[in-house]
Scaffold this motif. Structure first.
Motif, PDB file in Angstrom:
ATOM      1  N   SER A  83      -2.376  12.501  -8.705  1.00 22.92           N
ATOM      2  CA  SER A  83      -2.174  13.484  -9.208  1.00 22.92           C
ATOM      3  C   SER A  83      -0.674  14.201  -9.400  1.00 22.92           C
ATOM      4  O   SER A  83      -0.179  14.735 -10.280  1.00 22.92           O
ATOM      5  CB  SER A  83      -2.883  14.843  -8.519  1.00 22.92           C
ATOM      6  OG  SER A  83      -4.348  14.404  -8.762  1.00 22.92           O
ATOM      7  N   GLU A  84       0.027  13.838  -8.273  1.00 20.25           N
ATOM      8  CA  GLU A  84       1.532  14.175  -8.406  1.00 20.25           C
ATOM      9  C   GLU A  84       2.126  13.265  -9.443  1.00 20.25           C
ATOM     10  O   GLU A  84       3.026  13.982 -10.122  1.00 20.25           O
ATOM     11  CB  GLU A  84       2.035  13.695  -7.147  1.00 20.25           C
ATOM     12  CG  GLU A  84       1.653  14.691  -5.829  1.00 20.25           C
ATOM     13  CD  GLU A  84       2.277  14.215  -4.436  1.00 20.25           C
ATOM     14  OE1 GLU A  84       3.189  13.488  -4.438  1.00 20.25           O
ATOM     15  OE2 GLU A  84       1.765  14.671  -3.518  1.00 20.25           O
ATOM     16  N   LEU A  85       1.716  12.219  -9.601  1.00 14.86           N
ATOM     17  CA  LEU A  85       2.381  11.409 -10.641  1.00 14.86           C
ATOM     18  C   LEU A  85       2.142  11.941 -12.265  1.00 14.86           C
ATOM     19  O   LEU A  85       2.710  12.121 -13.045  1.00 14.86           O
ATOM     20  CB  LEU A  85       1.932   9.956 -10.669  1.00 14.86           C
ATOM     21  CG  LEU A  85       2.521   8.963  -9.547  1.00 14.86           C
ATOM     22  CD1 LEU A  85       1.853   7.379  -9.552  1.00 14.86           C
ATOM     23  CD2 LEU A  85       3.924   8.827  -9.771  1.00 14.86           C
ATOM     24  N   TRP A  86       0.891  12.161 -12.352  1.00 11.22           N
ATOM     25  CA  TRP A  86       0.467  13.141 -13.242  1.00 11.22           C
ATOM     26  C   TRP A  86       1.284  14.144 -13.653  1.00 11.22           C
ATOM     27  O   TRP A  86       1.826  14.440 -15.158  1.00 11.22           O
ATOM     28  CB  TRP A  86      -0.930  13.374 -13.464  1.00 11.22           C
ATOM     29  CG  TRP A  86      -1.439  14.395 -14.549  1.00 11.22           C
ATOM     30  CD1 TRP A  86      -1.184  15.727 -14.650  1.00 11.22           C
ATOM     31  CD2 TRP A  86      -2.446  13.870 -15.664  1.00 11.22           C
ATOM     32  NE1 TRP A  86      -1.637  16.162 -15.880  1.00 11.22           N
ATOM     33  CE2 TRP A  86      -2.319  15.179 -16.420  1.00 11.22           C
ATOM     34  CE3 TRP A  86      -2.911  12.767 -16.047  1.00 11.22           C
ATOM     35  CZ2 TRP A  86      -3.200  15.187 -17.670  1.00 11.22           C
ATOM     36  CZ3 TRP A  86      -3.756  12.905 -17.477  1.00 11.22           C
ATOM     37  CH2 TRP A  86      -3.759  14.020 -18.117  1.00 11.22           C
ATOM     38  N   ASN A  87       1.387  15.126 -12.593  1.00 16.72           N
ATOM     39  CA  ASN A  87       2.219  16.194 -12.922  1.00 16.72           C
ATOM     40  C   ASN A  87       3.603  15.828 -13.400  1.00 16.72           C
ATOM     41  O   ASN A  87       4.036  16.497 -14.157  1.00 16.72           O
ATOM     42  CB  ASN A  87       2.362  17.179 -11.806  1.00 16.72           C
ATOM     43  CG  ASN A  87       0.896  17.601 -11.439  1.00 16.72           C
ATOM     44  OD1 ASN A  87       0.007  17.809 -12.565  1.00 16.72           O
ATOM     45  ND2 ASN A  87       0.626  18.106 -10.111  1.00 16.72           N
TER      46      ASN A  87
END
Length: 424
Positions: free
Chosen positions: A217-221
């Motif tokens: 999720s951090e990578l997506w953001n």
């Protein structure tokens, strides 16, 4: 190399043929862990190729075990839907997940949504990008092989199969290479039940999966805020069909891409060495004729069948093999059985690296869900063997592998080997 599993297989043969046919259940992970499932599928192909198991650890399901019947199911997504999931899920796992949100991925969707999401990520495994990746994969394969010990036993799965596939998967995600083994670990967490692989309990499995999804999720953001780039997360974050997907759907796709990019190739790399050692004449033929590598790769993918089955749900009543599969019934396509169907593949239990038409196998599936990364898998296998043959006169398997305890992932936890010497 001796085969220490002969007694187990003889016992499995006796059990498979002595049990009442109506109660025969091929979905037993213990059989796969012992490489003892073959007589069950042999009997079903011969006597009951469209077979209903009323009671199992996975609930009731149909087994489709012949090649042509599997192709018929796999290519009819309107009758056999993926929307309820693409694997047999144990009743224990269903109960454990009952109070958690579903995490659908595009492999567990039907068209048109499936097609839109698949199209978003497919450029990363398109021929042009594979051409660009090939030198990088070769450089990494060479470094891995040059670092292997000579004259001492080591685990091929750990030092070769996991390592190369983790490096490639990290590149596809633009994930830090120094943390690549987290991807391997998460794949094993996703696919194992408590008591097997790295999973010790449902609580630990939940915790580690949550950690994985938090990282992604951090990578997506971060990728969503940045300019579009040529990696899987950026493609999903910026794709017209995927940028508005909810978090659960994104997590489902992360799990799919981690498992698909890891388990199948890694287990076929291990399987190729195991098969060649089990068949020394074929190994000798390969060393004398390196141009057979491409054919050997396809034969290994058939012989190994790294994913034993895929599952579907019937959307209507349908007749097959004189049986009526009812709307809502779960249907398992046993690729591992269809790849040993002697009505389609000559002498299918034999490993023949110069087999005519070696790409005629079920391991990548058919229809809209055919494996999106199949060419990348073949590329990694081809390169690693080109580099192996340059360096080592032989790689000896010195014991039986520890096999995966699963009816889905058909693979190896460990494979002990020795490299006697390097090539002159």
């Amino acid at each position: 190399m001796s085969d220490g599993s002969v007694d187990i297989r003889h016992e499995a043969q006796a059990r498979a043929y002595s049990a009442p046919l109506e109660g025969l259940d091929p979905a037993q992970p213990e059989l796969f862990a012992q490489d003892a499932m073959w007589p069950y599928f042999e009997r079903l192909r011969r006597e009951d190729p469209v077979h209903f198991t009323a009671e199992s650890a996975y609930g009731p399901f149909w087994s489709i075990t012949r090649y042509n019947d599997i192709v018929a199911v796999d290519t009819d997504h309107e009758t056999f839907s993926s929307a309820d999931g693409i694997t047999l899920v144990s009743l224990e796992a269903k109960a454990e997940a009952a109070n958690r949100p579903a995490r659908p991925s595009f492999i567990s969707m039907d068209p048109p949504k499936h097609d839109e999401q698949r199209k978003t990520v497919s450029p990363v495994v398109a021929p042009a990008n594979l051409h660009r990746m090939a030198p990088v994969i070769r450089e990494r394969a060479a470094k891995i092989l040059d670092g292997l010990p000579i004259g001492e036993t080591f685990d091929w799965v750990d030092l070769v199969s996991k390592e190369l596939t983790a490096m490639t998967l990290a590149t596809l995600f633009d994930f830090p290479q120094e943390e690549r083994r987290r991807l391997t670990h998460w794949s094993d967490v996703f696919t194992n039940a408590p008591g097997h692989g790295p999973v010790t309990s449902w609580e630990q499995k939940r915790r580690e999966i949550s950690e994985c999804f938090s990282v992604f999720s951090e990578l997506w953001n971060a990728r969503a805020r940045a300019e579009p780039a040529f990696d899987l997360i950026s493609m999903l974050a910026h794709g017209d069909a995927t940028r508005d997907m909810d978090e659960h759907e994104f997590h489902g796709n992360v799990a799919l891409l981690i498992i698909g990019g890891n388990d199948t190739t890694r287990n076929t790399i291990s399987g190729s060495l195991y098969a060649l050692n089990r068949n020394p004449a074929q190994y000798r033929k390969l060393r004398e004729n390196p141009e057979l590598i491409s054919s050997m790769v396809s034969e290994t993918i058939r012989w190994q069948t790294p994913l034993a089955h895929m599952a579907r749900t019937a959307t209507r009543d349908v007749e097959m093999g004189g049986k009526t599969i009812r709307k809502g019934d779960r249907v398992a396509m046993w690729y591992v059985s269809g790849n040993r169907d002697d009505s389609v593949i000559a002498d299918p239990d034999s490993y023949v690296i110069d087999r005519p038409n070696p790409r005629r196998h079920l391991s990548f599936g058919f229809g809209v869900h055919r494996c999106v990364g199949n060419r990348l898998a073949e590329l990694q296998l081809t390169i690693i063997w080109e580099e192996i043959l340059k360096r080592f006169p032989v790689v000896d398997v010195v014991g039986e592998p520890l096999r995966t305890h699963s009816v889905f992932v058909k693979g190896y936890e460990t494979l002990p080997v020795v490299i006697p010497e390097r090539a002159a």
